[in-house]
Structures are given as structure tokens and as C-alpha cells.
Design a protein around this motif. Sequence first.
Motif, PDB file in Angstrom:
ATOM      1  N   TYR A   1     -16.433  70.217  -1.999  1.00  0.00           N
ATOM      2  CA  TYR A   1     -17.492  68.976  -2.692  1.00  0.00           C
ATOM      3  C   TYR A   1     -18.518  69.743  -3.234  1.00  0.00           C
ATOM      4  N   ALA A   2     -18.883  70.919  -2.700  1.00  0.00           N
ATOM      5  CA  ALA A   2     -20.124  71.805  -3.723  1.00  0.00           C
ATOM      6  C   ALA A   2     -19.571  72.706  -4.561  1.00  0.00           C
ATOM      7  N   TYR A   3     -18.118  72.935  -4.574  1.00  0.00           N
ATOM      8  CA  TYR A   3     -17.406  73.892  -5.568  1.00  0.00           C
ATOM      9  C   TYR A   3     -16.154  73.513  -5.691  1.00  0.00           C
ATOM     10  N   PRO A   4     -15.911  72.146  -6.481  1.00  0.00           N
ATOM     11  CA  PRO A   4     -14.675  71.807  -6.613  1.00  0.00           C
ATOM     12  C   PRO A   4     -13.778  72.754  -7.554  1.00  0.00           C
TER      13      PRO A   4
ATOM     14  N   THR B   1     -19.848  61.930  -5.212  1.00  0.00           N
ATOM     15  CA  THR B   1     -21.216  61.517  -4.277  1.00  0.00           C
ATOM     16  C   THR B   1     -20.920  61.876  -2.650  1.00  0.00           C
ATOM     17  N   GLU B   2     -22.083  62.025  -1.978  1.00  0.00           N
ATOM     18  CA  GLU B   2     -22.038  62.430  -0.779  1.00  0.00           C
ATOM     19  C   GLU B   2     -21.292  61.286   0.201  1.00  0.00           C
ATOM     20  N   GLN B   3     -21.401  60.151   0.021  1.00  0.00           N
ATOM     21  CA  GLN B   3     -20.571  59.274   0.384  1.00  0.00           C
ATOM     22  C   GLN B   3     -19.093  59.370   0.541  1.00  0.00           C
ATOM     23  N   LEU B   4     -18.570  59.658  -0.692  1.00  0.00           N
ATOM     24  CA  LEU B   4     -17.165  59.999  -0.946  1.00  0.00           C
ATOM     25  C   LEU B   4     -16.714  60.922  -0.173  1.00  0.00           C
ATOM     26  N   ARG B   5     -17.750  62.239  -0.326  1.00  0.00           N
ATOM     27  CA  ARG B   5     -17.383  63.531   0.680  1.00  0.00           C
ATOM     28  C   ARG B   5     -17.220  63.007   2.011  1.00  0.00           C
ATOM     29  N   ASP B   6     -18.153  62.237   2.700  1.00  0.00           N
ATOM     30  CA  ASP B   6     -18.210  61.860   4.147  1.00  0.00           C
ATOM     31  C   ASP B   6     -16.871  61.194   4.276  1.00  0.00           C
ATOM     32  N   ARG B   7     -16.389  60.125   3.604  1.00  0.00           N
ATOM     33  CA  ARG B   7     -15.229  59.599   3.766  1.00  0.00           C
ATOM     34  C   ARG B   7     -14.229  60.456   4.058  1.00  0.00           C
ATOM     35  N   TYR B   8     -14.002  61.341   3.001  1.00  0.00           N
ATOM     36  CA  TYR B   8     -12.871  62.079   2.725  1.00  0.00           C
ATOM     37  C   TYR B   8     -12.852  62.997   3.985  1.00  0.00           C
ATOM     38  N   ARG B   9     -14.098  63.686   4.168  1.00  0.00           N
ATOM     39  CA  ARG B   9     -14.034  64.601   5.636  1.00  0.00           C
ATOM     40  C   ARG B   9     -13.710  63.684   6.601  1.00  0.00           C
ATOM     41  N   ALA B  10     -14.191  62.479   7.061  1.00  0.00           N
ATOM     42  CA  ALA B  10     -13.665  61.981   8.338  1.00  0.00           C
ATOM     43  C   ALA B  10     -12.143  61.740   8.508  1.00  0.00           C
ATOM     44  N   HIS B  11     -11.736  61.423   6.970  1.00  0.00           N
ATOM     45  CA  HIS B  11     -10.357  61.046   7.119  1.00  0.00           C
ATOM     46  C   HIS B  11      -9.497  62.339   7.286  1.00  0.00           C
ATOM     47  N   THR B  12      -9.955  63.352   6.607  1.00  0.00           N
ATOM     48  CA  THR B  12      -9.012  64.676   6.625  1.00  0.00           C
ATOM     49  C   THR B  12      -9.019  65.295   8.210  1.00  0.00           C
ATOM     50  N   VAL B  13     -10.178  65.269   8.786  1.00  0.00           N
ATOM     51  CA  VAL B  13     -10.282  65.766  10.072  1.00  0.00           C
ATOM     52  C   VAL B  13      -9.235  64.957  10.995  1.00  0.00           C
ATOM     53  N   ASP B  14      -9.458  63.609  11.051  1.00  0.00           N
ATOM     54  CA  ASP B  14      -8.615  62.816  11.816  1.00  0.00           C
ATOM     55  C   ASP B  14      -7.173  63.252  11.633  1.00  0.00           C
TER      56      ASP B  14
END
Length: 223
Positions: A116-119, A201-214
Motif C-alpha cells: 500500500y505504501a510502495y505499490p 485509500t486506507e479504507q481500501l487497504r484495510d478491506r484488502y488486508r482483512a480479506h487476504t489474511v482470512d
Amino acid sequence: MAVGETGRTDTHQMPDGDPGAGAGSGARDVLLATASAIMRDGDLVDISLSELSLRSGLNSALVKYYFGNKAGLLTALLDRDMAAIVRSVDALLAKDDMTPEAKLRRHISKCIDTYYAYPYLNRLLMRLVRDSDDAEAARIADKYLRPLMRAYTQLVGEGVRAGVFRPIDPEMFYFTMLGVSDRFFSARLVMRHCSGEDTLTEQLRDRYRAHTVDLIMAGILAD
């Protein structure tokens, strides 16, 4: 700063006419941070020296002073970002108070945060490996790629031995993590045309992080 023969600390000044004169010791870091921001904002793996100068407020001749040329700047940026990743993974593996599952969940989360920080990171890595001579490509592999693959072997192996993870190929898992981390944040053109959203956005990052971890944990945890 250097300590002279008398024990006095001397400050080395850049010669008159040098583009670095008066730029301050943080100019190198400012150039790297600005180059990173340009590539992130533009979804690029290249920079314009004129834009770098405009956004950093520094003379573009400083690129030659600190890095030799633009290719040297990009290499230094890769070194900055990849060194931080290797240090972070090493610190995680050294934690004796975390279970293998907790370590993996933390690692997946950090991977998503990093891209997210360095795409641009993986695309920059591939560009430099492809365009560099054999010696430089080998340096990048020895310093960053092989240590990360060894870390994945250790991380997965700990979980398998503990009976927490099912046996999987750690090398393939490394490429899986690289793909899921890189692809999403480097696909902004796809997002623009399919969902009308191309801002990281941070919201997009958070959604993708939760999805990927699960998703990944569901695939690697033992029954």
C-alpha cells in the motif's frame, strides 16, 4: 561529520559551486522520499528529474551528486525499501513469544501495508534486475530475494513442525504472497474502469488486508 586528529569534530562542507552546497544532510533522504511519492501517486516505476526537483524543492543536479544518475537513485530507493522489509521479517522470526499462526497473520498484514505504501516495489525490483548487469542483479538477489525465501522456509517450517500449518512449498508460498500483495495495488487502471475507484485509500487497504489474511490462513491452517 568526522573526528579530526585533534579529537575535534569537523563538519565537511561541500565546495563552492557544488549543487549540494547548503542542501543539508537530509537532502538525500528528501530525494528518495519524493521519488517514492511520485511513483506511488502516478502508479509508475520511473520519474522525471524536473518533477523530482519541483516537488522536492531541490536542485536536480543533486541526483548526480548523491546517486550518480537516475538509475542510481532508483537503485538506492529499492535498497531503502527492501532493506526495511528484510529487517522487519528478521525481527518477526526472532520473536519467541508469538505462535507460528500469529507470526504469519502479522506478516501477511505487513505485506499488504508495505505494498500500500510502495505499490511500485515489485515492478521496480523486476526492472532493476532485468536492466542491471549480472553483478548488480546477483547483488539484489543475494541481499534481498534469497534472505526472504529463507525466511519463508523458516516461517512455514515452524508452523508445519508445530502441527499448525499443513505441509506446503515455502518457495511457492513466497510467490503467492508476492502476487497477492503486489497485484492489487498495481492494478489501479483496472479498478478505475471496473469500479470507478483508482485512489489508494486506507479504507481500501484495510478491506484488502482483512480479506487476504482470512483467505490465506484458511488455505494454510491444518485441519
